[in-house]
Design a protein around this motif. Structure first.
Motif, PDB file in Angstrom:
ATOM      1  N   LYS A   1       0.821  -1.203   0.000  1.00  0.00           N
ATOM      2  CA  LYS A   1       0.000   0.000   0.000  1.00  0.00           C
ATOM      3  C   LYS A   1       0.860   1.261   0.000  1.00  0.00           C
ATOM      4  N   MET A   2       1.950   1.259   0.746  1.00  0.00           N
ATOM      5  CA  MET A   2       2.811   2.440   0.810  1.00  0.00           C
ATOM      6  C   MET A   2       3.472   2.733  -0.536  1.00  0.00           C
ATOM      7  N   PHE A   3       3.842   1.689  -1.249  1.00  0.00           N
ATOM      8  CA  PHE A   3       4.496   1.862  -2.551  1.00  0.00           C
ATOM      9  C   PHE A   3       3.511   1.627  -3.701  1.00  0.00           C
ATOM     10  N   GLU A   4       2.243   1.944  -3.472  1.00  0.00           N
ATOM     11  CA  GLU A   4       1.202   1.638  -4.457  1.00  0.00           C
ATOM     12  C   GLU A   4       1.432   2.367  -5.784  1.00  0.00           C
ATOM     13  N   ARG A   5       1.815   3.651  -5.743  1.00  0.00           N
ATOM     14  CA  ARG A   5       2.005   4.403  -6.992  1.00  0.00           C
ATOM     15  C   ARG A   5       3.139   3.810  -7.821  1.00  0.00           C
ATOM     16  N   GLU A   6       4.259   3.530  -7.164  1.00  0.00           N
ATOM     17  CA  GLU A   6       5.382   2.963  -7.891  1.00  0.00           C
ATOM     18  C   GLU A   6       5.036   1.581  -8.442  1.00  0.00           C
ATOM     19  N   ILE A   7       4.296   0.806  -7.662  1.00  0.00           N
ATOM     20  CA  ILE A   7       3.910  -0.533  -8.114  1.00  0.00           C
ATOM     21  C   ILE A   7       2.944  -0.437  -9.302  1.00  0.00           C
ATOM     22  N   ASN A   8       2.008   0.513  -9.248  1.00  0.00           N
ATOM     23  CA  ASN A   8       1.075   0.688 -10.373  1.00  0.00           C
ATOM     24  C   ASN A   8       1.827   1.070 -11.650  1.00  0.00           C
ATOM     25  N   ARG A   9       2.833   1.935 -11.506  1.00  0.00           N
ATOM     26  CA  ARG A   9       3.617   2.308 -12.689  1.00  0.00           C
ATOM     27  C   ARG A   9       4.354   1.088 -13.252  1.00  0.00           C
ATOM     28  N   LYS A  10       4.887   0.264 -12.364  1.00  0.00           N
ATOM     29  CA  LYS A  10       5.583  -0.938 -12.820  1.00  0.00           C
ATOM     30  C   LYS A  10       4.613  -1.913 -13.469  1.00  0.00           C
ATOM     31  N   LEU A  11       3.419  -2.032 -12.925  1.00  0.00           N
ATOM     32  CA  LEU A  11       2.413  -2.914 -13.524  1.00  0.00           C
ATOM     33  C   LEU A  11       1.983  -2.399 -14.891  1.00  0.00           C
ATOM     34  N   ASP A  12       1.883  -1.069 -15.051  1.00  0.00           N
ATOM     35  CA  ASP A  12       1.546  -0.506 -16.363  1.00  0.00           C
ATOM     36  C   ASP A  12       2.619  -0.847 -17.392  1.00  0.00           C
ATOM     37  N   GLU A  13       3.873  -0.781 -16.967  1.00  0.00           N
ATOM     38  CA  GLU A  13       4.953  -1.153 -17.877  1.00  0.00           C
ATOM     39  C   GLU A  13       4.845  -2.625 -18.269  1.00  0.00           C
ATOM     40  N   LYS A  14       4.529  -3.454 -17.295  1.00  0.00           N
ATOM     41  CA  LYS A  14       4.358  -4.871 -17.588  1.00  0.00           C
ATOM     42  C   LYS A  14       3.193  -5.115 -18.553  1.00  0.00           C
ATOM     43  N   LYS A  15       2.095  -4.382 -18.342  1.00  0.00           N
ATOM     44  CA  LYS A  15       0.938  -4.544 -19.228  1.00  0.00           C
ATOM     45  C   LYS A  15       1.287  -4.145 -20.657  1.00  0.00           C
ATOM     46  N   ILE A  16       2.059  -3.060 -20.804  1.00  0.00           N
ATOM     47  CA  ILE A  16       2.482  -2.632 -22.150  1.00  0.00           C
ATOM     48  C   ILE A  16       3.337  -3.713 -22.799  1.00  0.00           C
ATOM     49  N   GLU A  17       4.232  -4.315 -22.015  1.00  0.00           N
ATOM     50  CA  GLU A  17       5.051  -5.401 -22.554  1.00  0.00           C
ATOM     51  C   GLU A  17       4.193  -6.589 -22.961  1.00  0.00           C
ATOM     52  N   PHE A  18       3.212  -6.923 -22.146  1.00  0.00           N
ATOM     53  CA  PHE A  18       2.337  -8.047 -22.474  1.00  0.00           C
ATOM     54  C   PHE A  18       1.518  -7.766 -23.740  1.00  0.00           C
ATOM     55  N   ILE A  19       1.056  -6.515 -23.872  1.00  0.00           N
ATOM     56  CA  ILE A  19       0.286  -6.153 -25.065  1.00  0.00           C
ATOM     57  C   ILE A  19       1.153  -6.279 -26.316  1.00  0.00           C
ATOM     58  N   ALA A  20       2.400  -5.785 -26.225  1.00  0.00           N
ATOM     59  CA  ALA A  20       3.314  -5.878 -27.371  1.00  0.00           C
ATOM     60  C   ALA A  20       3.607  -7.343 -27.712  1.00  0.00           C
ATOM     61  N   GLU A  21       3.836  -8.155 -26.690  1.00  0.00           N
ATOM     62  CA  GLU A  21       4.090  -9.574 -26.936  1.00  0.00           C
ATOM     63  C   GLU A  21       2.867 -10.253 -27.543  1.00  0.00           C
ATOM     64  N   SER A  22       1.692  -9.887 -27.031  1.00  0.00           N
ATOM     65  CA  SER A  22       0.465 -10.486 -27.552  1.00  0.00           C
ATOM     66  C   SER A  22       0.263 -10.135 -29.026  1.00  0.00           C
ATOM     67  N   LYS A  23       0.477  -8.857 -29.355  1.00  0.00           N
ATOM     68  CA  LYS A  23       0.318  -8.447 -30.755  1.00  0.00           C
ATOM     69  C   LYS A  23       1.357  -9.116 -31.657  1.00  0.00           C
ATOM     70  N   ALA A  24       2.596  -9.250 -31.145  1.00  0.00           N
ATOM     71  CA  ALA A  24       3.630  -9.911 -31.942  1.00  0.00           C
ATOM     72  C   ALA A  24       3.276 -11.380 -32.181  1.00  0.00           C
ATOM     73  N   ASN A  25       2.783 -12.049 -31.152  1.00  0.00           N
ATOM     74  CA  ASN A  25       2.393 -13.449 -31.311  1.00  0.00           C
ATOM     75  C   ASN A  25       1.198 -13.596 -32.244  1.00  0.00           C
ATOM     76  N   LEU A  26       0.248 -12.666 -32.145  1.00  0.00           N
ATOM     77  CA  LEU A  26      -0.906 -12.721 -33.044  1.00  0.00           C
ATOM     78  C   LEU A  26      -0.496 -12.440 -34.485  1.00  0.00           C
ATOM     79  N   ALA A  27       0.485 -11.548 -34.676  1.00  0.00           N
ATOM     80  CA  ALA A  27       0.977 -11.276 -36.030  1.00  0.00           C
ATOM     81  C   ALA A  27       1.599 -12.527 -36.643  1.00  0.00           C
ATOM     82  N   LYS A  28       2.313 -13.293 -35.808  1.00  0.00           N
ATOM     83  CA  LYS A  28       2.875 -14.551 -36.297  1.00  0.00           C
ATOM     84  C   LYS A  28       1.780 -15.566 -36.584  1.00  0.00           C
ATOM     85  N   GLY A  29       0.684 -15.461 -35.868  1.00  0.00           N
ATOM     86  CA  GLY A  29      -0.413 -16.392 -36.072  1.00  0.00           C
ATOM     87  C   GLY A  29      -1.266 -16.081 -37.289  1.00  0.00           C
ATOM     88  N   PHE A  30      -1.102 -14.887 -37.895  1.00  0.00           N
ATOM     89  CA  PHE A  30      -1.850 -14.504 -39.102  1.00  0.00           C
ATOM     90  C   PHE A  30      -0.856 -14.073 -40.186  1.00  0.00           C
TER      91      PHE A  30
END
Length: 361
Positions: free
Chosen positions: A117-146
């Motif tokens: 809870k104390m480091f919630e802002r920093e953790i949220n920023r790190k989670l956003d970075e992770k989500k962006i990475e997951f989105i990029a990986e997902s799109k790259a994998n889908l591009a290979k699938g089509f």
């Protein structure tokens, strides 16, 4: 004020009747009880936040957080109330070591959700970075699938390059035609100003190239429109697959994900690692404070009276045991005496009966 004092006495696990007889010990046990109480409150808050990240609902988090805080409060109260001041300091520490280990474990469990809870802002920023990475990986994998999309885009590029080549050829003929009209001497022009025979030939070539270009444009545009329609269909299918994966990416903010993000942040930032250690040490100090207060405090009247009461109970138990053992031994002796007398009487009767039978014979 009296009610609050009695409440903290209860939290410390002290005996009310003894404390009333030892008023000098009141403040010590009020402090111990307050520490135990607020440790339970912090445990409830920590568990409530941790469970809120799991259930994403406030009422289950409040209910389970309250139960967890109550359990920690009861456990701390038991740890403190079960400690006794001894004449030998080493004996006290030897008995306190298991309790200290348990208190440290409880402090680690309590501190972790509050750190999140104390480091919630920093953790949220790190989670956003992770989500962006997951989105990029997902799109790259889908591009290979089509792969059909890339193949169709390559066909569109080929058709556009054909049109570009035809435009380049038309532009070249336009330059030669202009040079012939204005009398510019080149390898492909006569250098005579005006619309002569060569100029008319080049004009005819330019018109033919323009017609070919227009025809090629129209033909290739129809093919490009058809291919783009096919690409849109494949992209719609790819978007549907991405939308199926998107909820999992958006909901990547659970307890395990936040703990992993905090671990990465502490590895990346020395300042956060130091702050994390100090927060953990703070909760360890809070959780072990009641035990250390009992250990470092002097042996007071409360401890003397409590030990006297316990010794009286032990003596009373010894007296009862001795009395009960004496009664039991008396009953055993009586039973053995009466049992022996009865056996001798039966033997005598048997002998008399046998003798009477012999006399009759």
């Amino acid at each position: 004020m009296q009610q609050l004092t009695r409440f903290f006495w209860f939290c410390s696990g002290a005996n009310f009747s003894i404390l009333k007889r030892t008023p000098t010990e009141s403040n010590k046990y009020v402090g111990i009880g307050a520490t135990v109480f607020f440790t339970g409150v912090l445990a409830a808050l920590a568990a409530g936040y941790a469970l809120f990240t799991v259930f994403q609902s406030i009422w289950p988090a409040i209910g389970f957080g309250f139960l967890w805080g109550l359990m920690i409060f009861n456990l701390d109260r038991f740890i403190v109330s079960s400690m006794r001041k001894k004449q030998n300091a080493w004996a006290e520490w030897k008995l306190a070591i298991p309790r200290l280990v348990l208190a440290v474990l409880l402090a680690l469990v309590i501190s972790k959700p509050l750190e999140l809870k104390m480091f919630e802002r920093e953790i949220n920023r790190k989670l956003d970075e992770k989500k962006i990475e997951f989105i990029a990986e997902s799109k790259a994998n889908l591009a290979k699938g089509f792969p059909e999309i890339q193949e169709l885009e390559a066909k569109i590029d080929t058709l556009k390059s054909e049109v570009a080549s035809a435009e380049s050829f038309r532009d070249q003929l336009q330059k030669e035609y202009d040079a012939e009209r204005f009398g510019e001497k080149t390898s492909g022009t006569s250098g005579i100003v005006g619309l002569g025979t060569n100029a008319k030939k080049k004009e005819q070539q330019l018109d033919a190239a323009q017609e070919a270009l227009n025809s090629l444009r129209a033909r290739n545009q129809i093919r490009i429109d058809t291919i783009e329609a096919q690409i849109r269909e494949f992209m719609a299918l790819r978007q549907q697959e991405f939308e199926k994966q998107q909820p999992g990416i958006e909901n990547f903010d659970g307890l395990a994900a936040r703990m992993d993000a905090l671990s990465q942040l502490t590895e990346e930032s020395q300042a956060m690692a130091t702050a994390n250690i100090f927060i953990m040490l703070l909760f360890i100090a809070i959780e072990t404070a009641p035990i250390f207060v009992k250990l470092i405090s002097n042996r007071g009247p409360y401890d003397e009276i409590l030990e006297l009461h316990e010794d009286k109970v032990i003596l009373f138990k010894g007296e009862k045991w001795t009395f009960a053992k004496g009664e039991s031994d008396a009953r055993v002796d009586y039973f053995q005496g009466t049992h022996t007398f009865a056996n001798e009487l039966r033997k005598e009767q048997t002998n008399r009966k046998n003798k009477a039978l012999l006399d009759t014979d």
